[in-house]
Design an enzyme around this catalytic site. Sequence first.
Site, short mmCIF file in Angstrom:
data_model
loop_
_atom_site.label_atom_id
_atom_site.label_comp_id
_atom_site.label_asym_id
_atom_site.label_seq_id
_atom_site.Cartn_x
_atom_site.Cartn_y
_atom_site.Cartn_z
CG HIS A 42 -11.01 8.58 1.58
ND1 HIS A 42 -12.21 7.93 1.28
CD2 HIS A 42 -10.12 7.81 2.20
CE1 HIS A 42 -11.93 6.70 1.59
NE2 HIS A 42 -10.59 6.68 2.25
CG HIS B 47 -8.79 7.66 -1.90
ND1 HIS B 47 -8.72 7.34 -2.87
CD2 HIS B 47 -8.70 6.86 -1.04
CE1 HIS B 47 -8.30 5.84 -2.79
NE2 HIS B 47 -8.07 5.85 -1.56
CG PHE C 271 -2.33 -0.34 1.11
CD1 PHE C 271 -2.64 -1.21 0.07
CD2 PHE C 271 -3.39 0.53 1.46
CE1 PHE C 271 -4.13 -1.70 0.04
CE2 PHE C 271 -4.71 0.27 1.06
CZ PHE C 271 -5.14 -0.70 0.51
NE ARG D 18 -7.18 6.84 6.79
CZ ARG D 18 -7.50 6.08 5.81
NH1 ARG D 18 -6.79 5.03 5.93
NH2 ARG D 18 -8.24 6.43 5.07
CG LEU E 185 -12.21 4.38 -1.81
CD1 LEU E 185 -11.53 5.79 -2.02
CD2 LEU E 185 -12.06 3.64 -0.46
NE ARG F 100 -5.22 6.08 0.92
CZ ARG F 100 -6.24 5.29 1.64
NH1 ARG F 100 -7.05 6.11 2.51
NH2 ARG F 100 -6.26 4.29 1.35
CD GLU G 7 -3.10 3.46 -0.62
OE1 GLU G 7 -4.04 4.40 -0.11
OE2 GLU G 7 -2.02 3.20 -0.42
CD GLN H 54 -6.02 10.10 3.46
OE1 GLN H 54 -6.87 9.24 4.01
NE2 GLN H 54 -4.74 10.12 3.63
#
Lengths: 244, 568
Positions: free
Chosen positions: B345, B233, B118, B380, B243, B277, B246, B231
């Site tokens: 997000h 995304h 990730f 995050r 969404l 991100r 990721e 955040q």
Amino acid sequence: MITASEYTFKILRYDVKEPETEPFFESYRIKVLPGLTVLAVLLRIRDEIDGTLSFRSSCRSAVCGSCAMVINGKIDLACRTQVVTFGSNTIILEPLPNFEIIKDLVVDMTPFWNMYEKVKPYLMRTSTDPDKEIEQSEEDRSRIDQVVNCILCACCYGACPVLSRDPEYAGPAALAKLERFVLDSRDERPASALDAVNNDRGVWGCDTILRCIDACPKDVRPTDSIVSLRKKLVKHKLFGKGIK
Amino acid sequence: MMLYHDVLIVGGGLAGLRAAVGLCDKYDVGLLSKVYPIRSHSIAAQGGINAALANNPNAKDDTWEKHAFDTVKGSDYLADQDAAELMCQEAIKIVYEMEHWGCPFSRFPDGSIAQRPFGGAGYPRTCYSTDLTGHVLLNTLYERAVFKGVKVYPEWFVIALVNDGGQCHGVIAFDLKNGEIIPIRAKAILFATGGYGRVYFYSTNALINTGSGIGIAYKAGVPIKDMEFVQFHPTALIGTNILMTEACRGEGGYLTNKDGERFMKRYVPNAMELAPRDIVSRSIQTEIDEGRGLEHPLGKYINLDLRHLGAEKILAKLPGIRNICLDFIGIDPILEPIPIMPCQHYSMGGIDTNERCETDIKGFYGAGECACVSVHGANRLGGNSLLETIVFGKLASFAIDEYLQNGEIKLDERLLMSRKEEMEKKIHRLIHEGNEKPYTILSDLSKTMSSLVGIFRKKEELGQAVKNIGEVKERYKHVHVSSPKLHMNHELLNAIELEYMLEVAHTIALGAYLREESRGAHFRRDFNTRNDTDWLKHTIAKIGTDGEPVISSKKVVITKYQPMERKY
């Protein structure tokens, strides 16, 4: 240039607290752009036209199961149904069948959750858990993939002909959930854990006419689960085999 | 009528359920959920949950310390390092616990839990279950709650938190089904009410994510922290903004512009699509702003291309993504690229808690996205939010247990009754006075937030946002709800929550206006570098006696990771 077409939404109205007023259809005329979903239109109606309208929604992306209803005669999630997919400019919305209506498109889900709880929908183990993961092959896991997809939206419950005549029947979602654990290589439930559904209001009650499969928005096949549970129970009775 | 529970948990997502499961054997626990718990936004999380299990053959030397370092670095050094370390240590136990409770994780050939890469992480340590990780985790915890017999109040929501400034006494709740306002006394209260995505017009969040829990706590005098860190995304579907996890990039997906160029090479040549991100979001927005995006009736976009992964991999690892694309935009990602844009997000900020989930008010706790511990700091990392919910849900249960064991707690019923009367008056006013539709106000608010408090920020725009929010707050005084019926009145629910959303938005915009630096997700065009000398500190917002936010700051806890420039 994309243009909006005018649609008529006929929505069932009813309030359990005013039983003297019979359910009726209320019409809303609204311009809809291609691509919009039934839920998006419902939200616009409530936000801009009629704040008294009641319906449930949460994720708006077909993963939470809140907005199950009958859309032009077909049970589905309002959030994943595009308005333009119907060949008509009239869309009729009704609450899920086999439930009591609370208000408009909102039904009382209590019996559904009671049945869910009744099948003991959790991993049961007698062995001591290891310090790390309980090993499971990807093959064993993928066996439960399809049942794991269930979002408990109750589309199947609404579509079930058995439930329409016997509200005590456990219903497709609960039985599929039971099979999810029976199939799980880590689960160690004894055969007796199936006693509660080894009857006409459990796995033997199903008409096997597949309406639940047709109604499921997530491609879960509850009838297959029910038939599989039946086979396991028969094998257990005839040959003393475990249900696992 | 007044109800009582030893512990009242507000929110039926992962954090709330984990806390309830941890406390219900010993205490009388009630769990309030605005929806049926299984409809909570945790269900929508797709990608995975981080834990240094070291299962991946390429990550045998992974440790929780490395996970903590990645988290702190990803946070742009605003995370409290003691909390980040705690979370990463607990991660391993938590993932095994969820597995033992039945969570069907994807597996490696040796039968161990599979892990994938990730963004922002040095190792492939994200555990997952195809692209339905939130779904399986929430189902597992709900199943556990059923097993434990947790008492759930579905479709109940909290409209006020009752405390005397020092100690918490309960909440005023609303039973949506029956339309009744009911005070609930409780010795300990945990808010696990999730994020505030819906204060933004473009958001990946569920419709229920109004952030009202944060607003309720704030209005009750609880400090809230780091609200300016929002955040965005990088990859949300255009139109619906659903969404695209990721994991699409974790599994090898490309981002391409209108020339078919993998543009991330211009911004982060080493990490490419697997940069964190905040960086990927800004890169995409820059491509769009500089005319290298594509056009669609639903807006300008960039392509998320999965085609080279092949049908087999997409069906095995990203089946949910494929279904969403088919249902919501009529595209099969096996055959076509996915049109995406960055949008709101996640809320890094929230109720100010310490690593024990405690707040300034005794007996009042926060966990999950509504709380700011802070483990995510200014940004995050993917795979850390599911982790945070379950870890801090569990740790909250420990802290509450200790609190309840320590001496007598007296609850003031009169205080609850007087708050109930206030709430009744407020609802009466919403129904019988005013002429503004709640939705019109929300729409104006959320458009202000998306256009003026977005990915790229600057002083004039933020000042304008604060001014706009002041105006919609004035208009809120005239909000009107169509139906006098209290039961199943979703418009009334929206109107009540809107008041709290206005406060939440106010603290976000004001925090962003005041923070004159760029850090993590907070990017100021007029102060485009991080400034540790002046700004290595948390922003604290507390409601003043005049109802306006009072901003102060708090030190960031640093243990062993000294702030350095963030390079990938």
